[in-house]
Design a protein around this motif. Structure first.
Motif, short mmCIF file in Angstrom:
data_model
loop_
_atom_site.label_atom_id
_atom_site.label_comp_id
_atom_site.label_asym_id
_atom_site.label_seq_id
_atom_site.Cartn_x
_atom_site.Cartn_y
_atom_site.Cartn_z
N ALA A 192 17.31 47.07 58.12
CA ALA A 192 16.27 47.00 57.09
C ALA A 192 16.25 48.28 56.26
CB ALA A 192 14.91 46.75 57.73
N ILE A 193 16.40 49.42 56.90
CA ILE A 193 16.44 50.69 56.17
C ILE A 193 17.71 50.80 55.34
CG2 ILE A 193 16.52 53.19 56.46
CD1 ILE A 193 14.68 52.88 58.84
N ILE A 194 18.81 50.25 55.82
CA ILE A 194 20.06 50.26 55.06
C ILE A 194 19.89 49.48 53.76
CG2 ILE A 194 22.41 49.36 55.05
CD1 ILE A 194 22.62 50.13 57.99
N VAL A 195 19.25 48.31 53.83
CA VAL A 195 19.02 47.50 52.63
C VAL A 195 18.16 48.26 51.63
CG1 VAL A 195 17.98 45.38 51.76
CG2 VAL A 195 19.36 45.32 53.85
N LEU A 196 17.08 48.86 52.11
CA LEU A 196 16.21 49.64 51.24
C LEU A 196 16.98 50.78 50.57
CD1 LEU A 196 13.65 51.14 50.20
CD2 LEU A 196 13.40 52.03 52.54
N SER A 197 17.79 51.51 51.33
CA SER A 197 18.49 52.67 50.79
C SER A 197 19.50 52.26 49.73
CB SER A 197 19.18 53.43 51.93
OG SER A 197 18.24 53.84 52.91
N ILE A 198 20.21 51.17 49.96
CA ILE A 198 21.18 50.70 48.98
C ILE A 198 20.46 50.28 47.70
CG2 ILE A 198 22.85 48.88 48.48
CD1 ILE A 198 23.64 48.95 51.43
N TRP A 199 19.38 49.54 47.82
CA TRP A 199 18.64 49.08 46.64
C TRP A 199 18.10 50.25 45.84
CZ3 TRP A 199 13.46 49.92 45.49
CH2 TRP A 199 12.94 49.19 44.40
N GLN A 200 17.63 51.30 46.53
CA GLN A 200 16.99 52.41 45.82
C GLN A 200 17.99 53.28 45.08
OE1 GLN A 200 16.93 55.95 46.58
NE2 GLN A 200 15.42 56.36 44.97
N ALA A 201 19.20 53.47 45.60
CA ALA A 201 20.12 54.46 45.03
C ALA A 201 21.28 53.84 44.28
CB ALA A 201 20.66 55.36 46.15
N VAL A 202 21.44 52.53 44.29
CA VAL A 202 22.62 51.94 43.66
C VAL A 202 22.60 52.14 42.15
CG1 VAL A 202 21.62 49.63 43.33
CG2 VAL A 202 24.09 49.89 43.65
N GLY A 203 21.42 52.23 41.55
CA GLY A 203 21.35 52.43 40.11
C GLY A 203 21.92 53.76 39.66
N PHE A 204 21.75 54.79 40.49
CA PHE A 204 22.30 56.10 40.14
C PHE A 204 23.82 56.07 40.07
CE2 PHE A 204 23.98 60.19 41.74
CZ PHE A 204 23.60 61.00 40.69
N HIS A 205 24.44 55.44 41.05
CA HIS A 205 25.90 55.37 41.06
C HIS A 205 26.42 54.36 40.03
CE1 HIS A 205 24.78 57.03 45.04
NE2 HIS A 205 25.76 57.85 44.74
N MET A 206 25.59 53.38 39.68
CA MET A 206 25.96 52.50 38.57
C MET A 206 26.13 53.30 37.29
SD MET A 206 23.61 49.68 36.65
CE MET A 206 22.71 51.06 35.91
N ILE A 207 25.22 54.24 37.03
CA ILE A 207 25.31 55.06 35.82
C ILE A 207 26.57 55.93 35.85
CG2 ILE A 207 24.21 56.93 34.54
CD1 ILE A 207 22.87 54.26 34.18
N ILE A 208 26.91 56.46 37.01
CA ILE A 208 28.11 57.29 37.10
C ILE A 208 29.37 56.45 36.87
CG2 ILE A 208 29.45 58.82 38.59
CD1 ILE A 208 26.88 59.58 39.97
N TRP A 209 29.41 55.25 37.48
CA TRP A 209 30.54 54.35 37.22
C TRP A 209 30.62 54.00 35.74
CZ3 TRP A 209 34.35 54.00 40.38
CH2 TRP A 209 34.20 53.91 41.76
N LEU A 210 29.46 53.76 35.14
CA LEU A 210 29.42 53.38 33.73
C LEU A 210 29.95 54.50 32.85
CD1 LEU A 210 28.54 51.26 31.63
CD2 LEU A 210 26.29 52.34 31.63
N SER A 211 29.61 55.73 33.15
CA SER A 211 30.14 56.84 32.37
C SER A 211 31.65 56.95 32.52
CB SER A 211 29.47 58.15 32.81
OG SER A 211 29.78 58.44 34.17
N GLY A 212 32.16 56.64 33.73
CA GLY A 212 33.61 56.64 33.91
C GLY A 212 34.30 55.52 33.15
N LEU A 213 33.67 54.34 33.11
CA LEU A 213 34.24 53.22 32.37
C LEU A 213 34.33 53.52 30.88
CD1 LEU A 213 32.45 50.20 34.10
CD2 LEU A 213 34.88 50.74 34.20
#
Length: 323
Positions: A192-213
């Motif tokens: 349950a904590i793993i799901v919460l942690s992924i949901w909370q921080a995935v947007g930050f790494h989405m932005i980094i991937w987006l800048s790389g793209l």
């Protein structure tokens, strides 16, 4: 007998003027702008250096020294040097420490690939030239700027027996789901904590991937399409090689954040039930401050530092450029 008068502007006069103190620039005058520039630079750097010394160098040095003592937070007896007893105790006489290492490793093994992969998928989706794509970027990034303490409290209520998660599952299963207290079950608390942690921080790494793209030249995709490459082939031969530096950065940052899991545990479970969610950082804080065993807590912190450094070096070696 007449004496020849030297005309103004002759070489002798020029030499005399150059040698005179009024016309010769002194070394101090020549160097004063450089000295003022150095002083200004030192003045601008000084606040950062002082803060780094106070909040990074000094705490690390104190932790290293305290890890070899039996220091307690509040004790009438002075600290005593015990050598490596704290480290031996951690690996031989503290089962909670071994459980915290296992929980931390399990959390990192799941979170690092899932969060990195999901962030890349979201980045590919929001990188499309579609109407309203900026709104989706904002929506995915909102959990990142929200306080992790607030997010943990909200998800703690959602994970209760009568919380939103069980209600949603009950609706989707048409009443077949009986519900469970997610954070009170040893089998579901850490997931349950793993799901919460992924949901909370995935947007930050989405932005980094987006800048790389967005750094990949469009001409490469045009050339690939002219050669008849499919979208999958374009991703394999153009997108992924161009994202290699971004991938290395994301893997390292996600791993360090995953190994340092603390806030979610402290707010939601306090390491329970039955130490099923205890992590290295939480165990170090609990031993060092709540149980006032500062020396032992410092030793756990030093072990954590060595572990993070080793994992980061291994990741960097595995993802280094082959050429």
């Amino acid at each position: 007998m007449s004496i020849p008068v030297q005309q103004q502007g002759t070489p002798a006069t020029a030499t005399a003027r150059a040698a005179s103190p009024e016309t010769r620039p002194t070394t101090r005058r020549r160097r004063s702008p450089a000295l003022r520039g150095h002083r200004s630079a030192y003045g601008m750097v000084a606040p950062a250096v002082v803060l780094l010394l106070l909040f990074l160098v000094v705490p690390v040095a104190l932790a290293f020294g305290l890890s070899f003592t039996n220091a307690r937070l509040i004790s009438p007896e002075p600290p005593r040097f015990v050598g490596g007893d704290n480290f031996v105790r951690a690996f031989t006489a503290d089962p909670v420490f071994l459980r915290s290492v296992l929980n931390t490793a399990l959390f990192a093994v799941v979170v690092v690939p899932v969060q990195a992969g999901l962030g890349l998928v979201l980045a590919l989706l929001v990188n499309q030239r579609l109407r309203g794509v900026t709104a989706y970027r904002v929506i995915f990034f909102i959990p990142v700027v929200t306080s992790i303490v607030v997010v943990s409290i909200l998800w703690k209520f959602m994970y209760q027996q009568d919380g939103l998660v069980n209600s949603a599952i009950d609706t989707l299963t048409f009443g077949a789901w009986q519900g469970t207290a997610w954070l009170n079950n040893t089998a579901t608390a850490l997931p349950a904590i793993i799901v919460l942690s992924i949901w909370q921080a995935v947007g930050f790494h989405m932005i980094i991937w987006l800048s790389g793209l967005q750094t990949i030249p469009e001409e490469l995709y045009e050339a690939a399409r002219m050669d008849g490459a499919t979208p999958r082939q374009q991703f394999t031969n153009v997108t992924w090689p161009g994202l290699r530096p971004t991938m290395v950065f994301i893997l390292v940052t996600i791993t360090i954040a995953a190994l340092g899991l603390f806030v979610q545990i402290d707010v939601m479970t306090q390491g329970g039930p039955v130490n099923s969610t205890t992590t290295l950082v939480y165990h170090a804080v609990r031993r060092g401050y709540r149980e006032q065993q500062v020396g032992y807590g410092a030793a756990i912190s030093l072990i954590f530092f060595v572990l993070v450094l080793a994992v980061a070096l291994v990741q960097r070696r595995l993802t280094r450029d082959k050429d």
